[in-house]
Design a protein around this motif. Structure first.
Motif, PDB file in Angstrom:
ATOM      1  N   ASN A  37      21.629  12.847  23.325  1.00  0.00           N
ATOM      2  CA  ASN A  37      20.543  12.501  24.251  1.00  0.00           C
ATOM      3  C   ASN A  37      20.157  13.680  25.142  1.00  0.00           C
ATOM      4  O   ASN A  37      19.742  13.501  26.274  1.00  0.00           O
ATOM      5  CB  ASN A  37      20.940  11.288  25.101  1.00  0.00           C
ATOM      6  CG  ASN A  37      22.074  11.596  26.066  1.00  0.00           C
ATOM      7  OD1 ASN A  37      22.623  12.694  26.079  1.00  0.00           O
ATOM      8  ND2 ASN A  37      22.419  10.628  26.890  1.00  0.00           N
ATOM      9  N   ALA A  38      20.303  14.875  24.602  1.00  0.00           N
ATOM     10  CA  ALA A  38      20.072  16.084  25.395  1.00  0.00           C
ATOM     11  C   ALA A  38      18.788  16.796  24.981  1.00  0.00           C
ATOM     12  O   ALA A  38      18.298  16.638  23.864  1.00  0.00           O
ATOM     13  CB  ALA A  38      21.253  17.047  25.236  1.00  0.00           C
ATOM     14  N   ILE A  39      18.278  17.581  25.902  1.00  0.00           N
ATOM     15  CA  ILE A  39      17.172  18.499  25.636  1.00  0.00           C
ATOM     16  C   ILE A  39      17.769  19.893  25.740  1.00  0.00           C
ATOM     17  O   ILE A  39      18.133  20.325  26.834  1.00  0.00           O
ATOM     18  CB  ILE A  39      16.039  18.331  26.667  1.00  0.00           C
ATOM     19  CG1 ILE A  39      15.532  16.886  26.677  1.00  0.00           C
ATOM     20  CG2 ILE A  39      14.906  19.317  26.374  1.00  0.00           C
ATOM     21  CD1 ILE A  39      14.592  16.583  27.828  1.00  0.00           C
ATOM     22  N   GLY A  40      17.905  20.565  24.622  1.00  0.00           N
ATOM     23  CA  GLY A  40      18.520  21.886  24.619  1.00  0.00           C
ATOM     24  C   GLY A  40      17.577  22.952  25.141  1.00  0.00           C
ATOM     25  O   GLY A  40      16.382  22.940  24.837  1.00  0.00           O
ATOM     26  N   ILE A  41      18.096  23.882  25.902  1.00  0.00           N
ATOM     27  CA  ILE A  41      17.248  24.929  26.478  1.00  0.00           C
ATOM     28  C   ILE A  41      16.786  25.936  25.431  1.00  0.00           C
ATOM     29  O   ILE A  41      15.870  26.693  25.677  1.00  0.00           O
ATOM     30  CB  ILE A  41      17.938  25.654  27.656  1.00  0.00           C
ATOM     31  CG1 ILE A  41      19.199  26.368  27.194  1.00  0.00           C
ATOM     32  CG2 ILE A  41      18.225  24.673  28.787  1.00  0.00           C
ATOM     33  CD1 ILE A  41      19.831  27.245  28.254  1.00  0.00           C
ATOM     34  N   HIS A  42      17.410  25.938  24.266  1.00  0.00           N
ATOM     35  CA  HIS A  42      17.019  26.850  23.195  1.00  0.00           C
ATOM     36  C   HIS A  42      16.229  26.135  22.098  1.00  0.00           C
ATOM     37  O   HIS A  42      15.941  26.740  21.061  1.00  0.00           O
ATOM     38  CB  HIS A  42      18.246  27.540  22.595  1.00  0.00           C
ATOM     39  CG  HIS A  42      18.966  28.412  23.570  1.00  0.00           C
ATOM     40  ND1 HIS A  42      18.424  29.571  24.079  1.00  0.00           N
ATOM     41  CD2 HIS A  42      20.178  28.275  24.161  1.00  0.00           C
ATOM     42  CE1 HIS A  42      19.276  30.113  24.932  1.00  0.00           C
ATOM     43  NE2 HIS A  42      20.343  29.349  24.997  1.00  0.00           N
TER      44      HIS A  42
END
Length: 177
Positions: A37-42
């Protein structure tokens, strides 16, 4: 109190800084790659933009508070006056611009608009091989047979939903041939 104890034991005083935990895309559990459930910075701009657009309207305001430099008074004004869709697009634009560029954020917004509002395919598509066993046509009947679900056994955050007419329905996903 803690600093006094440190001094009493001959230790240098320390300062602790705490921040709120950010809920993930599900709006319940903390943001985590392992929970899916994450939004990765890359992540690519389109995928990042799409994930931000998928959060609930209520969660959007928490993201504004924790992930942007917008002042609380301005956020409160936006809650009263802005249309939630416009506010969410602005949030996605700000976050994508922070990690990529303003141009990448604008393009991601345009491509996502093509996918969801105009039913057009974006310029760049990721082609993937899919096993027939992983494809299920409209399992819950919501889409009248027009949608297939790919990889049902995986985490819902990694599930892919694709229209049979080759138009993409979820950001950063694949063309179904």
């Amino acid at each position: 109190m803690g600093r006094e104890l440190q001094r009493a034991y001959g230790q240098e005083s320390q300062v602790a800084l705490t921040t709120p935990i950010l809920e993930g895309l599900d709006g319940v559990q903390k943001m985590s790659k392992s929970l899916g459930n994450a939004i990765g910075i890359h992540e690519p701009p389109l995928e990042m933009y799409g994930k931000i657009m998928s959060i609930s309207d209520e969660m959007m305001w928490r993201y504004y508070e924790l992930l942007t430099d917008v002042q609380v008074a301005e956020i409160e004004k936006m809650k009263r006056e802005a249309h939630p869709m416009q506010a969410k697009k602005e949030l996605a634009r700000r976050i994508v611009a922070d990690f990529h560029s303003g141009e990448a954020a604008a393009k991601a917004g345009e491509d996502l608009g093509k996918q969801f509002q105009k039913n057009e395919a974006p310029e760049e598509l990721e082609l993937v091989d899919v096993r027939l066993a992983d494809v299920e046509v409209d399992p819950d009947g919501r889409h009248h047979g027009a949608v297939v679900y790919i990889a049902q056994g995986v985490n819902p955050g990694k599930r892919r939903v694709v229209r049979l007419d080759k138009l993409i329905r979820h950001a950063g996903l694949c063309q179904f041939e």
